[in-house]
Structures are given as structure tokens and as C-alpha cells.
Design an enzyme around this catalytic site. Structure first.
Site, PDB file in Angstrom:
ATOM      1  N   CYS A  10       0.714  -1.039   0.034  1.00 34.04           N
ATOM      2  CA  CYS A  10      -0.113  -0.014   0.044  1.00 34.04           C
ATOM      3  C   CYS A  10       0.961   1.074  -0.099  1.00 34.04           C
ATOM      4  O   CYS A  10       1.683   1.520   0.945  1.00 34.04           O
ATOM      5  CB  CYS A  10      -0.962  -0.198   1.125  1.00 34.04           C
ATOM      6  SG  CYS A  10      -1.952   1.482   1.290  1.00 34.04           S
ATOM      7  N   LYS A  37      -9.947  -9.299   6.090  1.00 36.83           N
ATOM      8  CA  LYS A  37      -9.920  -8.213   7.148  1.00 36.83           C
ATOM      9  C   LYS A  37     -10.170  -8.886   8.423  1.00 36.83           C
ATOM     10  O   LYS A  37     -11.334  -9.280   8.429  1.00 36.83           O
ATOM     11  CB  LYS A  37     -10.369  -6.929   6.835  1.00 36.83           C
ATOM     12  CG  LYS A  37      -9.891  -6.301   5.789  1.00 36.83           C
ATOM     13  CD  LYS A  37     -10.563  -5.023   5.292  1.00 36.83           C
ATOM     14  CE  LYS A  37     -10.405  -4.357   4.097  1.00 36.83           C
ATOM     15  NZ  LYS A  37     -11.413  -3.103   4.004  1.00 36.83           N
ATOM     16  N   VAL A  50      -6.255   0.741   5.359  1.00 40.02           N
ATOM     17  CA  VAL A  50      -4.963   1.104   6.087  1.00 40.02           C
ATOM     18  C   VAL A  50      -4.376   2.314   5.269  1.00 40.02           C
ATOM     19  O   VAL A  50      -4.865   2.558   4.009  1.00 40.02           O
ATOM     20  CB  VAL A  50      -3.949  -0.122   5.482  1.00 40.02           C
ATOM     21  CG1 VAL A  50      -4.335  -1.333   6.530  1.00 40.02           C
ATOM     22  CG2 VAL A  50      -3.719  -0.510   4.055  1.00 40.02           C
ATOM     23  N   SER A  64      -3.673   8.770   6.093  1.00 43.39           N
ATOM     24  CA  SER A  64      -2.317   8.983   5.999  1.00 43.39           C
ATOM     25  C   SER A  64      -2.007  10.503   6.161  1.00 43.39           C
ATOM     26  O   SER A  64      -1.070  10.886   6.864  1.00 43.39           O
ATOM     27  CB  SER A  64      -1.821   8.642   4.635  1.00 43.39           C
ATOM     28  OG  SER A  64      -2.229   9.101   3.519  1.00 43.39           O
TER      29      SER A  64
END
Length: 236
Positions: A10, A37, A50, A64
Site C-alpha cells: 500500500c 480483514k 490502511v 495517512s
């Protein structure tokens, strides 16, 4: 200690781990499968995505952009002494990178050259903007590694792996971006920010036979003049 919940390839996760590595902050990392998951992850992640950062106090942080801002608030900045205007510009240039992560992911999965060219056009425009902004380097803002470098790192790291495996260098038209990429790779932050099997996992997904890049940017799909040049051995 900080704990990161991750999917191995990712780019949004790599942005976070790269910042942790650049700052020298200790952290633990756990990997999950996005196709299966675990319930404990779904229980603490509001979006089911994520990266997820769990603080030492047990608070789960997501997205993020928010995570990188949190890391800047709890540790010394990579570039001390910036004005509010400079920090705002850094956030803007960082966003120019992160909004193209999925664009690059989509382009790399293209099954043929035409699809690749269509999907990568937007990505090329982003690199063109960076090319116009970059100066003497080696980092985005001169000699010091900063948050903009960290944000662009996943794009540049993946471009390097694609070039190595397929022969197609998406940064070839952008010499300043190419030099920037090489300086970041030489810093070893990209390599430290991913697991040991990252390159293989990445290649298995994006550079498999199902993709144009995975077939070595197949010359059979190239224009006739390019095939002629390649077969004549004029390029070395």
C-alpha cells in the site's frame, strides 16, 4: 510504542513508514490481508482501510494525511524553522503526490499499451508539475529531506521498480524528477520503509503477465518504428 497496521504494497502505508524511518521513530508493524480483514482490525478502524496507527496510549488513528500530521506534532520536524506559508505549501505539494497514488496503481494494472497511456496521462502531468518546481536538489526543497519528499517517495520508488522489471521508465521525460528519485533511493529510506519481500509482492501483483508492464512493455505492442529500432540494435 507506535504500531502500524499495514498492507504490504500500500503506498499510503509507505508514506507513513517512510516518515517514521526518516525521523528515526521506533514502531512496530503488523500486516493484514485486505481481502480477509480480521475482526479486531475492523473493530478499531472506522474506514476499514490502511494505514492505521495505534498510539502508545491505544488510540487508533486513520487516514495517512492525519497520521503524518500527528507524527509531526509528536516529534521534531524534518525541516525546522519553516514559516506557516512554507508548511502550507509543503502540505499542498504533498497532496499533489498522495492524490496520485491510486492513479499510479490503476495505470500499472493496464492490460495493454493503449490503456497504460490513457491511465498514466494524469500521472505524467503530476510529474511534469514536479519537474517545473524542482531546483538543484537533491531533495524537493534543496539539501534537506522533507515531508514533500516523503509524500512523493511511494510514487518514485514504484517507478524505479517498474523500470527495473519492465524496461519502461515513466520518469524518462523528466530529468529533474529522475535525479530526485535517485537521490531518494540512495538515502535508503524507501528500502527501509517496506518489508523485505516488498519488491516481490509488488511485482507479483503489478508486473504479472496480465499487465503490459509485466510483459516487459511488450515490443509486439509498440509502434513499428520502435520495433525496428530495437531490432536493429541502435539503442544501447
Amino acid at each position: 510504542m507506535i504500531r502500524i497496521i499495514s498492507f504490504k504494497i500500500c503506498p499510503f502505508v509507505q508514506r507513513v513508514t517512510a516518515l517514521l524511518e526518516a525521523k528515526g521513530l521506533p514502531y512496530e508493524i503488523s500486516y493484514i490481508s485486505l481481502s480477509d480483514k480480521p475482526q479486531w482490525f475492523l473493530d478499531v478502524s472506522p474506514t476499514g482501510q490502511v494505514p492505521l496507527l495505534v498510539t502508545a496510549g491505544g488510540t487508533a488513528l486513520f487516514e495517512s494525511d492525519a497520521i503524518t500530521e500527528y507524527l509531526d506534532e509528536i516529534s521534531a520536524p524534518l525541516q525546522p524553522g519553516l514559516t506557516p506559508e512554507q508548511r502550507a505549501l509543503n502540505r499542498a505539494w504533498s497532496y499533489q503526490a498522495s492524490k496520485h497514488y491510486l492513479v499510479q496503481c490503476s495505470a500499472m494494472q493496464s492490460a495493454d499499451r493503449a490503456t497504460w497511456e490513457e491511465r498514466s496521462a494524469k500521472l505524467a502531468k503530476a510529474f511534469e508539475k514536479a519537474e517545473a518546481q524542482l531546483d538543484s536538489g537533491p531533495s524537493f526543497a534543496g539539501r534537506v529531506l522533507g515531508n514533500v519528499d516523503i509524500a512523493w517517495l511511494p510514487l518514485l520508488h514504484r517507478a524505479a521498480i517498474v523500470a527495473e522489471h519492465s524496461g519502461h521508465d515513466m520518469l524518462a521525460p523528466f530529468p529533474k524528477v529522475k535525479a530526485w528519485q535517485q537521490a531518494l533511493l540512495a538515502s535508503a529510506v524507501p528500502q527501509k520503509s517496506v518489508p523485505a519481500d516488498f519488491e516481490q509482492k509488488f511485482a507479483d501483483f503489478y508486473l504479472a503477465d496480465r499487465t503490459w508492464l509485466g510483459r516487459g512493455a511488450n515490443l509486439n505492442e509498440a509502434p513499428a518504428e520502435q520495433k525496428a529500432a530495437a531490432s536493429s540494435g541502435c539503442c544501447g
